[in-house]
Write a protein that holds these residues in place. Sequence first.
Motif, short mmCIF file in Angstrom:
data_model
loop_
_atom_site.label_atom_id
_atom_site.label_comp_id
_atom_site.label_asym_id
_atom_site.label_seq_id
_atom_site.Cartn_x
_atom_site.Cartn_y
_atom_site.Cartn_z
N ARG A 82 0.75 -1.07 0.09
CA ARG A 82 0.01 0.10 -0.12
C ARG A 82 0.81 1.04 -0.16
NH1 ARG A 82 -1.56 2.97 4.24
NH2 ARG A 82 -0.81 1.52 5.83
N ILE A 83 0.63 2.28 -0.76
CA ILE A 83 1.44 3.39 -0.98
C ILE A 83 0.93 4.25 0.11
CG2 ILE A 83 1.82 5.43 -2.58
CD1 ILE A 83 1.44 3.51 -5.06
N ILE A 84 1.96 4.89 0.81
CA ILE A 84 1.59 5.86 1.85
C ILE A 84 1.90 7.35 1.49
CG2 ILE A 84 2.19 6.60 4.24
CD1 ILE A 84 3.14 3.59 4.99
N GLU A 85 2.99 7.57 0.80
CA GLU A 85 3.42 8.79 0.42
C GLU A 85 4.41 8.56 -1.01
OE1 GLU A 85 5.99 12.47 2.44
OE2 GLU A 85 5.33 10.57 3.68
N ARG A 86 4.61 9.83 -1.53
CA ARG A 86 5.65 9.99 -2.53
C ARG A 86 6.28 11.10 -2.58
NH1 ARG A 86 2.72 8.70 -8.32
NH2 ARG A 86 1.08 10.25 -7.38
N PHE A 103 14.17 11.54 -8.96
CA PHE A 103 13.53 10.12 -8.94
C PHE A 103 12.69 10.17 -7.85
CE2 PHE A 103 18.05 10.19 -10.48
CZ PHE A 103 18.05 8.97 -11.40
N GLU A 104 11.51 9.75 -8.36
CA GLU A 104 10.23 9.61 -7.32
C GLU A 104 10.56 8.51 -6.42
OE1 GLU A 104 5.40 9.67 -7.84
OE2 GLU A 104 6.43 8.87 -9.43
N MET A 105 10.41 8.87 -5.18
CA MET A 105 10.41 7.90 -3.93
C MET A 105 9.05 7.73 -3.52
SD MET A 105 13.56 7.23 -3.83
CE MET A 105 13.88 6.23 -2.28
N VAL A 106 8.81 6.37 -3.38
CA VAL A 106 7.55 5.82 -3.06
C VAL A 106 7.59 5.29 -1.48
CG1 VAL A 106 5.50 4.52 -3.47
CG2 VAL A 106 6.83 5.41 -5.31
N HIS A 107 6.77 5.82 -0.65
CA HIS A 107 6.75 5.52 0.69
C HIS A 107 5.51 4.33 0.84
CE1 HIS A 107 6.55 6.47 5.21
NE2 HIS A 107 7.32 5.42 5.06
N TYR A 108 5.75 3.13 1.01
CA TYR A 108 4.74 1.95 1.10
C TYR A 108 4.98 1.30 2.34
CZ TYR A 108 8.44 -0.94 -0.63
OH TYR A 108 9.79 -1.56 -0.70
N ALA A 109 3.81 0.28 2.33
CA ALA A 109 3.92 -0.48 3.48
C ALA A 109 3.41 -1.67 3.06
CB ALA A 109 3.27 0.04 4.64
N GLU A 110 4.23 -3.10 3.27
CA GLU A 110 3.53 -4.23 2.89
C GLU A 110 2.86 -4.79 4.18
OE1 GLU A 110 6.29 -6.76 0.58
OE2 GLU A 110 7.93 -5.39 0.94
N PRO A 111 1.94 -5.80 3.96
CA PRO A 111 1.18 -6.24 5.11
C PRO A 111 2.26 -6.92 6.10
CG PRO A 111 0.08 -6.83 2.77
CD PRO A 111 1.56 -6.15 2.74
N GLY A 112 2.13 -6.55 7.26
CA GLY A 112 2.85 -7.07 8.36
C GLY A 112 3.91 -6.64 8.60
N GLN A 113 4.44 -5.50 7.70
CA GLN A 113 5.76 -5.01 7.91
C GLN A 113 5.77 -3.71 7.98
OE1 GLN A 113 8.36 -6.09 4.50
NE2 GLN A 113 7.90 -8.39 4.58
N LYS A 114 6.92 -3.07 8.50
CA LYS A 114 7.12 -1.37 8.62
C LYS A 114 7.23 -0.78 7.41
CE LYS A 114 9.56 -1.58 13.12
NZ LYS A 114 10.53 -1.08 13.86
N PRO A 115 6.47 0.35 7.24
CA PRO A 115 6.91 1.11 6.31
C PRO A 115 8.21 1.61 5.61
CG PRO A 115 4.94 2.16 7.31
CD PRO A 115 5.80 1.17 8.23
N LYS A 116 8.35 1.68 4.40
CA LYS A 116 9.86 2.04 3.67
C LYS A 116 9.68 2.66 2.58
CE LYS A 116 10.05 -2.71 2.18
NZ LYS A 116 11.14 -3.89 2.42
#
Length: 477
Positions: A82-86, A103-116
């Motif tokens: 899931r995308i949190i921020e870009r 370069f576009e950076m995407v802040h995302y979170a995978e299920p059960g893991q910390k956002p990165k």
Amino acid sequence: RRQKINSKVKKSAPDRQKEKDDYDGTDDTLRTDSVTANTPQEVKESSVKERDLSNRPEGYKTMGVTGESIEHPSDLTKVPGRIIERKMVRVFSFRTFLREECFEMVHYAEPGQKPKWGYFPSAGHPEVITKFEGTKATPEFLQAIAYEVYVKNVTFGLLHQWLSDMGMTISKNTLRNWLKKGKKYLDELVCVLKSIALEKDSIVNCDETWCKVRKYDHYKKCYIWVLVNKARKTAIFFYENGSRGRDVLTDFLGDAELKSIMSDGYNAYVFIGDELKSARFKDTVHQVCMSHAKNKFVKASNQGGEPVAERFSDILKEFFMKERKCDDAGFTSAERLQERQSLETKELLIELRSLLDSELSKDSEFRSPYYTEALNYLNRFWKEIFAYLDDGELPIDNNLAERTIRKLTTQRNNSLHYGSDAGVEMAATYHSVIGTVRLHGSSIWNFIGTFFKNIFNGCRDYVNMVPDKITLATSQC
């Protein structure tokens, strides 16, 4: 109105070069003011001013380049969660022109893991963010500013003005910090080069030069050393926090089992002294440069008006001419030793010794001080000057080290002073690599660029990234 004259006369700083020129090998002419007077001045607490925070600017300039930047958007379909921020990350590259890439950076979170954060390249765009670690510059941009500062001797002020004229907004401190990031990896390479230069039975030349370094609220005259191994084509610059003690050179050599070490007479007496006679250097031949002895007789002839001094310089010149003939003929060390042990060489040596003893036996009252200095110097370092005659591999002079350190002297004349000890250490690291590449006859521009690209690609094989092996490391990475 008549101006008031301060009665307190400021004592001038000791001059190392004058001490070296005046030294003739005797204790009476030995001056070590520049060596012993090295206690740093204490900073008084009362002189330290508190920071004035009342004049803070309302806003700060951000780095950027005039014109539209090239954007590299992320392919959102490749994001695994899931995308949190870009956000866009700036990178400055320098090829045939200066440009800015985002370069576009995407802040995302995978299920059960910390956002990165992550970059997911779109089709037709770079696969990775092409910036050197810890900077916002590409390896090519870092290559360009390192080449300008340490090869072309461009000051940080002129480099900053040049980039500003090209439309880039950046501070001089940022440029310095970027070069520090490159220095971290070059330091690892210099450690490998040092081990090569100090290999067992190596023949090395050493010399030093002064530089002015800013120390808190004053400037101090400090010294940088260079050690050159001609056989392995390696040059190492080192700086021990501006220290001018006699342990700087011997500590750098450590437990190295050298075959010989060449220096001038002043450094030999003041900085090495009896260390080469100790247990760890007992097998090391200590040489003194013949060019320094010859120059003293030339000075005695030209400025002192001594007619016999010209004969001394002519005889010493014969030794250099014989070495030049060996170089032109391409003699091996065995053939060169045979030539050095020839009857003609021994006749020159006997004539020179006889002339020296004859002049020393005369009354020194009517001698010029230049001539006395030259005679004492040749007599004091006779064994060290002519030690090269017993081995075909030993050099006759210290010109190799003096030519190597001349580039740093030129930079000193352009930049006037270094802002801190860290600035001198960074210059020593870059000049060690540049001096080594120059001894190999390779392109400095290509080597710096290839090295930074290898580091960017994750290569840490410093043993294979020395100038004569960097192509191997490139293929392995």
